[in-house]
Design a protein around this motif. Structure first.
Motif, short mmCIF file in Angstrom:
data_model
loop_
_atom_site.label_atom_id
_atom_site.label_comp_id
_atom_site.label_asym_id
_atom_site.label_seq_id
_atom_site.Cartn_x
_atom_site.Cartn_y
_atom_site.Cartn_z
N PHE A 1 -4.96 -4.37 -3.59
CA PHE A 1 -5.07 -3.00 -4.08
C PHE A 1 -6.44 -2.40 -3.81
O PHE A 1 -6.56 -1.20 -3.53
CB PHE A 1 -4.74 -2.93 -5.56
N THR B 1 1.35 -8.72 -4.70
CA THR B 1 0.09 -7.97 -4.65
C THR B 1 -0.95 -8.74 -5.46
O THR B 1 -0.63 -9.66 -6.21
CB THR B 1 0.24 -6.57 -5.27
N ASP C 1 2.84 2.42 -7.29
CA ASP C 1 3.18 1.75 -6.03
C ASP C 1 4.19 0.64 -6.26
O ASP C 1 5.15 0.48 -5.50
CB ASP C 1 1.92 1.17 -5.38
N TYR D 1 -4.19 8.27 -1.75
CA TYR D 1 -4.28 8.25 -3.21
C TYR D 1 -5.10 9.42 -3.76
O TYR D 1 -5.19 9.60 -4.96
CB TYR D 1 -4.91 6.93 -3.69
N ILE E 1 2.89 -7.68 -9.78
CA ILE E 1 1.66 -6.98 -10.14
C ILE E 1 0.89 -7.85 -11.11
O ILE E 1 1.47 -8.45 -12.02
CB ILE E 1 1.94 -5.58 -10.74
N TRP F 1 -11.58 -6.74 -8.14
CA TRP F 1 -11.32 -5.77 -9.21
C TRP F 1 -12.54 -4.88 -9.43
O TRP F 1 -12.40 -3.66 -9.59
CB TRP F 1 -10.96 -6.50 -10.50
N SER G 1 0.85 -1.18 0.00
CA SER G 1 0.00 0.00 0.00
C SER G 1 0.89 1.24 0.00
O SER G 1 2.07 1.17 0.36
CB SER G 1 -0.91 0.03 1.24
N THR H 1 -1.59 1.71 -9.32
CA THR H 1 -0.96 0.44 -8.95
C THR H 1 0.47 0.34 -9.46
O THR H 1 1.35 -0.12 -8.73
CB THR H 1 -1.80 -0.74 -9.45
N THR H 2 0.71 0.77 -10.68
CA THR H 2 2.08 0.66 -11.19
C THR H 2 3.02 1.64 -10.49
O THR H 2 4.20 1.34 -10.32
CB THR H 2 2.14 0.88 -12.72
#
Length: 365
Positions: free
Chosen positions: A49, A44, A84, A59, A107, A350, A21, A81-82
């Motif tokens: 996420f 992850t 992080d 965020y 990822i 998701w 995170s 996400t990328t």
């Protein structure tokens, strides 16, 4: 320094955290785990996420900025996400330089692509290029559609974390896809030493499903088999790994790295079992154990390393599976259920993540 986790690492188990995170990154929590808890990698998934982005406000500024640029929900999720993962990769850079198989951050491709080979392969390339770090691993599920995508990604020189592996037959197909990808990469002139991979073999979910079926059967023999299927399954996996990665096919690939087994889903779900069960009984030199924080803390507090608890236990594992079949457990059906549920759970996470980001974008526009 946690001496118990240090002992686990000394036994050859790479300790990875199953969580990431922005809070862990910005507060120095992850850096402290690297320093004090022998953590040498991070995994992850969409659930992680979804929880991270949905909690707190770390965020918010980036979401607002991306929203002002007119980015779509999917573009925002990819950026969050990328970023992080890239930051975590940088944090692990020294670990990676010292031990290239570690210092890894994973990822995952979008779970909705689990049954779409080409879509998975395309997004694997996209994520690999977007993160743009040598120590990232792209997670691809071990579904039937995922297998050729694993091969394609490996052939392009992409390092892959194969996820959602539950059974030995599928695991063998995963190893075959990795080797086939390495063979293609070698033919294309790619340096095989730059390609790394792990195969995430799920553990606790196997016991959860099998135990429920054993309890439904209810006989003394059935009840006595509770808590044994997951470890037996993993011991079989290690035997298969040893067979494949000492084969002539693999040794012919000059400079290639083995695809290390990774024990995933190691948090104990049944309170009747020791909370370090899927760590202490899966100690062997050359594996990864990715743990949720709770499990890592439990092992740091009272976990025991008693040496190799995996090698040579296939005969014992075979006896467990013979007994499971004898009492009426259809393990092939267990595997189908677990894979379907695994994909569905990540898709649900998701969807939750999409709704969270959509809501945050809506509040900024």
């Amino acid at each position: 320094m946690s001496e118990r986790l240090k002992s686990l690492a000394a036994a050859g188990v790479s300790v990875w955290l199953d969580d990431l995170s922005r809070e862990r990154l910005e507060t120095g929590n992850l850096a402290a785990l690297i320093e004090d808890s022998s953590v040498v990698g991070v995994t992850t998934n969409p659930t992680i996420f979804a929880g991270a982005i949905g909690a707190g406000d770390r965020y918010n500024d980036q979401v607002a900025s991306l929203g002002a640029e007119g980015r779509t929900v999917d573009e925002v999720i990819t950026a969050l996400t990328t970023d992080d993962v890239r930051a975590a990769c940088d944090l692990f850079a020294d670990v990676h330089a010292a031990t290239p198989q570690d210092g890894r951050v994973s990822i995952e491709v979008a779970p909705g692509l689990a049954h779409d080979t080409e879509g998975t392969a395309e997004q694997a390339v996209e994520l690999w290029e977007k993160v743009d770090r040598p120590n990232v691993l792209i997670k691809i599920p071990a579904t039937e559609a995922g297998l050729p995508a694993i091969q394609q990604a490996t052939a392009r020189g992409i390092s892959v974390n194969v996820t959602l592996i539950f059974g030995i037959d599928r695991y063998r197909k995963v190893m075959d896809a990795y080797l086939a990808g390495l063979e293609e990469a070698a033919a294309a002139g790619i340096d095989l030493s730059t390609i790394h991979s792990v195969a995430s073999f799920f553990v606790s979910r196997v016991d959860s499903e099998v135990d429920a079926r054993l309890e439904a059967i209810g006989s003394d023999e059935a009840m006595g088999l509770r808590g044994k299927a997951a470890l037996a399954n993993a011991w079989r996996a290690w035997a298969a790994y040893q067979e494949v990665f000492t084969s002539e096919r693999f040794t012919a690939l000059a400079g290639a790295n083995v695809q290390r087994p990774l024990w995933a889903s190691t948090g104990v779900k049944n309170p009747d079992y020791p909370d370090t069960l899927y760590v202490s009984e899966l100690v062997v030199d050359g594996v990864v154990n990715t743990m949720p924080q709770k499990t890592m803390d439990a092992f740091a507090d009272h976990g025991e390393v008693t040496g190799d608890t995996v090698t040579g236990r296939k005969p014992e594992a075979d006896e467990v599976f013979a007994a499971l079949e004898r009492v009426g457990i259809d393990f092939d059906d267990v595997l189908v259920v677990l894979e379907d549920e695994g994909v569905q759970k990540f898709v649900a996470s998701w969807d939750e993540l999409v709704e969270t980001v959509k809501g945050q974008l809506g509040s900024t526009r």
